[in-house]
Design a protein around this motif. Sequence first.
Motif, PDB file in Angstrom:
ATOM      1  N   ALA A  79     -11.077  13.352  -0.084  1.00 18.23           N
ATOM      2  CA  ALA A  79     -10.542  12.025  -0.386  1.00 18.23           C
ATOM      3  C   ALA A  79     -11.048  11.561  -1.736  1.00 18.23           C
ATOM      4  CB  ALA A  79     -10.949  11.026   0.703  1.00 18.23           C
ATOM      5  N   VAL A  80     -10.369  10.563  -2.279  1.00 14.08           N
ATOM      6  CA  VAL A  80     -10.758  10.027  -3.574  1.00 14.08           C
ATOM      7  C   VAL A  80     -10.444   8.536  -3.596  1.00 14.08           C
ATOM      8  CG1 VAL A  80      -8.531  10.501  -4.695  1.00 14.08           C
ATOM      9  CG2 VAL A  80     -10.624  10.409  -6.072  1.00 14.08           C
ATOM     10  N   THR A  81     -11.224   7.790  -4.347  1.00 10.21           N
ATOM     11  CA  THR A  81     -10.959   6.374  -4.545  1.00 10.21           C
ATOM     12  C   THR A  81     -10.069   6.230  -5.772  1.00 10.21           C
ATOM     13  OG1 THR A  81     -12.976   6.119  -5.870  1.00 10.21           O
ATOM     14  CG2 THR A  81     -13.146   5.674  -3.497  1.00 10.21           C
ATOM     15  N   MET A  82      -8.931   5.571  -5.603  1.00  8.68           N
ATOM     16  CA  MET A  82      -8.018   5.356  -6.720  1.00  8.68           C
ATOM     17  C   MET A  82      -7.124   4.159  -6.430  1.00  8.68           C
ATOM     18  SD  MET A  82      -5.590   8.760  -6.471  1.00  8.68           S
ATOM     19  CE  MET A  82      -5.057   9.445  -4.890  1.00  8.68           C
ATOM     20  N   THR A  83      -6.326   3.777  -7.423  1.00  6.17           N
ATOM     21  CA  THR A  83      -5.391   2.683  -7.217  1.00  6.17           C
ATOM     22  C   THR A  83      -4.187   3.171  -6.437  1.00  6.17           C
ATOM     23  OG1 THR A  83      -4.105   3.103  -9.217  1.00  6.17           O
ATOM     24  CG2 THR A  83      -6.074   1.708  -9.449  1.00  6.17           C
ATOM     25  N   ASN A  84      -3.448   2.225  -5.852  1.00  5.65           N
ATOM     26  CA  ASN A  84      -2.227   2.624  -5.154  1.00  5.65           C
ATOM     27  C   ASN A  84      -1.245   3.273  -6.123  1.00  5.65           C
ATOM     28  OD1 ASN A  84      -2.017  -0.087  -6.239  1.00  5.65           O
ATOM     29  ND2 ASN A  84      -0.174  -0.443  -5.013  1.00  5.65           N
ATOM     30  N   GLY A  85      -1.211   2.800  -7.379  1.00  2.73           N
ATOM     31  CA  GLY A  85      -0.324   3.422  -8.353  1.00  2.73           C
ATOM     32  C   GLY A  85      -0.702   4.848  -8.664  1.00  2.73           C
ATOM     33  N   LYS A  96      -0.525  15.324  -2.757  1.00  2.00           N
ATOM     34  CA  LYS A  96      -0.193  14.195  -1.899  1.00  2.00           C
ATOM     35  C   LYS A  96      -1.449  13.644  -1.236  1.00  2.00           C
ATOM     36  CE  LYS A  96       2.844  11.523   0.140  1.00  2.00           C
ATOM     37  NZ  LYS A  96       3.885  12.033   1.041  1.00  2.00           N
ATOM     38  N   SER A  97      -1.451  12.333  -1.019  1.00  2.27           N
ATOM     39  CA  SER A  97      -2.549  11.687  -0.307  1.00  2.27           C
ATOM     40  C   SER A  97      -1.988  10.601   0.590  1.00  2.27           C
ATOM     41  CB  SER A  97      -3.554  11.075  -1.297  1.00  2.27           C
ATOM     42  OG  SER A  97      -2.951   9.997  -2.009  1.00  2.27           O
ATOM     43  N   VAL A  98      -2.853  10.115   1.475  1.00  2.00           N
ATOM     44  CA  VAL A  98      -2.490   9.023   2.368  1.00  2.00           C
ATOM     45  C   VAL A  98      -3.544   7.930   2.222  1.00  2.00           C
ATOM     46  CG1 VAL A  98      -2.015   8.335   4.742  1.00  2.00           C
ATOM     47  CG2 VAL A  98      -1.451  10.651   3.983  1.00  2.00           C
ATOM     48  N   MET A  99      -3.094   6.728   1.901  1.00  2.00           N
ATOM     49  CA  MET A  99      -4.004   5.595   1.743  1.00  2.00           C
ATOM     50  C   MET A  99      -4.321   5.031   3.128  1.00  2.00           C
ATOM     51  SD  MET A  99      -2.354   3.753  -1.638  1.00  2.00           S
ATOM     52  CE  MET A  99      -0.621   4.236  -1.481  1.00  2.00           C
ATOM     53  N   ILE A 100      -5.585   5.185   3.558  1.00  2.00           N
ATOM     54  CA  ILE A 100      -5.972   4.752   4.902  1.00  2.00           C
ATOM     55  C   ILE A 100      -6.849   3.502   4.891  1.00  2.00           C
ATOM     56  CG2 ILE A 100      -5.824   7.111   5.802  1.00  2.00           C
ATOM     57  CD1 ILE A 100      -8.933   7.153   5.807  1.00  2.00           C
ATOM     58  N   LEU A 101      -7.305   3.100   3.703  1.00  2.00           N
ATOM     59  CA  LEU A 101      -8.218   1.964   3.583  1.00  2.00           C
ATOM     60  C   LEU A 101      -7.935   1.230   2.282  1.00  2.00           C
ATOM     61  CD1 LEU A 101     -10.866   0.385   4.391  1.00  2.00           C
ATOM     62  CD2 LEU A 101     -12.120   2.127   3.098  1.00  2.00           C
ATOM     63  N   ILE A 207      -2.567  -4.796  -8.256  1.00  2.00           N
ATOM     64  CA  ILE A 207      -3.412  -3.612  -8.371  1.00  2.00           C
ATOM     65  C   ILE A 207      -4.307  -3.517  -7.137  1.00  2.00           C
ATOM     66  CG2 ILE A 207      -5.073  -2.378  -9.807  1.00  2.00           C
ATOM     67  CD1 ILE A 207      -4.226  -4.475 -12.055  1.00  2.00           C
ATOM     68  N   TYR A 208      -3.955  -2.648  -6.205  1.00  2.00           N
ATOM     69  CA  TYR A 208      -4.794  -2.391  -5.033  1.00  2.00           C
ATOM     70  C   TYR A 208      -5.669  -1.178  -5.295  1.00  2.00           C
ATOM     71  CZ  TYR A 208      -2.115  -5.600  -2.026  1.00  2.00           C
ATOM     72  OH  TYR A 208      -1.537  -6.705  -1.454  1.00  2.00           O
ATOM     73  N   ASP A 209      -6.902  -1.238  -4.791  1.00  5.79           N
ATOM     74  CA  ASP A 209      -7.840  -0.119  -4.891  1.00  5.79           C
ATOM     75  C   ASP A 209      -8.100   0.405  -3.486  1.00  5.79           C
ATOM     76  OD1 ASP A 209      -8.366  -0.324  -7.800  1.00  5.79           O
ATOM     77  OD2 ASP A 209      -9.095  -2.296  -7.224  1.00  5.79           O
ATOM     78  N   VAL A 210      -7.981   1.721  -3.314  1.00  5.27           N
ATOM     79  CA  VAL A 210      -7.896   2.294  -1.966  1.00  5.27           C
ATOM     80  C   VAL A 210      -8.767   3.533  -1.815  1.00  5.27           C
ATOM     81  CG1 VAL A 210      -5.506   1.469  -1.800  1.00  5.27           C
ATOM     82  CG2 VAL A 210      -5.945   3.841  -2.500  1.00  5.27           C
ATOM     83  N   VAL A 298       5.073  -0.679  -8.443  1.00  7.30           N
ATOM     84  CA  VAL A 298       4.402   0.284  -9.317  1.00  7.30           C
ATOM     85  C   VAL A 298       5.223   1.560  -9.435  1.00  7.30           C
ATOM     86  CG1 VAL A 298       2.308   1.621  -9.707  1.00  7.30           C
ATOM     87  CG2 VAL A 298       2.138  -0.659  -8.752  1.00  7.30           C
ATOM     88  N   ASP A 299       5.846   1.989  -8.346  1.00  9.48           N
ATOM     89  CA  ASP A 299       6.677   3.187  -8.370  1.00  9.48           C
ATOM     90  C   ASP A 299       7.811   3.033  -9.389  1.00  9.48           C
ATOM     91  OD1 ASP A 299       7.544   5.799  -7.282  1.00  9.48           O
ATOM     92  OD2 ASP A 299       9.230   4.653  -6.451  1.00  9.48           O
TER      93      ASP A 299
END
Length: 327
Positions: A79-85, A96-101, A207-210, A298-299
Amino acid sequence: MKSVLRAVSRVVLGAAFLGSSALASAAPLTIGYSDWPGWVAWQVAIEKNWFKDAGVDVKFDWFDYAPSMEAFAAGKLDAVTMTNGDALVTGATGAKSVMILINDYSNGNDMIVGAPGIDSLKDLKGKKVGVEIGFVDHLLLLNGLHKNGMTENDVQLVNVPTNETPQVLASGQVSAIGAWQPNSGAALKLVPGSKPIYTSADAPGLIYDVLAVSPQSLAMHRAEWEKVIKVWYRVVDYINDPKTHDDAVRIMASRVGVPPEEYQAFLKGTKILTLAEAKSHFKKGPGLDSIYGSSEIVDKFNVDNKVYTVPQDINSYIDPSLTDALK
């Protein structure tokens, strides 16, 4: 405060997940994190040994922001911490990743900073603005211009790497810059009389951070990820409790080598979400109050600016179920 890149990265992330050792069942969950208050906050749990208390084996690796995404794309991290964008960027380029938090949303740390005499976005009509084109503060600028009845055509964009924006503003080459902390704060210090004329506090949820997890790791270790999320909300409670807030700030400031009193200002520009708030932002909706709506915006920005060419399936990037299950 992400020191190299903040969001909407143009880094080419070519390597897909191929079942690396990061996904081996005997290995700890590996998480890449970097310099942003909502992610530095994990340091509290690391120092307090809360993951051991929760019965989950986790290894955090510290990165500059862009390399953290590259490591995730190469299958070196679960996993990695990044923005939703940037979750969309990494997905569009093969990881591909899945934002769970949802850790937080930027609440002032991203800024359009005007030179002396520039008091509002309307004052920028016909003037030059230094911003890293295709990155999140380009999006922030467009958001602000739209709210003021203006478009990108009303200003002259100058493509400037975010970490160079303070010097460019000081040189007088531009009338304003777009940057995130610590670059935005550095610009304010370097140029007397400069001021923030539009910030992420004016567009909460842009800007969400996830925390974004590989689908493979999530499928194989769902119970462990549930424990990780529970630990996160222990961190949030520790930060929000007046009795322990100063200790939390001390730990976070120490991680990045900043005096606690200075770090406190960075923390104020970051809206770290409580569990109830995160559940609310995980609900589907069309606007910035929802991570779904924000990610759609953002998309479109990413496609319009040729960060990638094919619009992404937003629903496939977001899984609120682990957060929703908590009480």
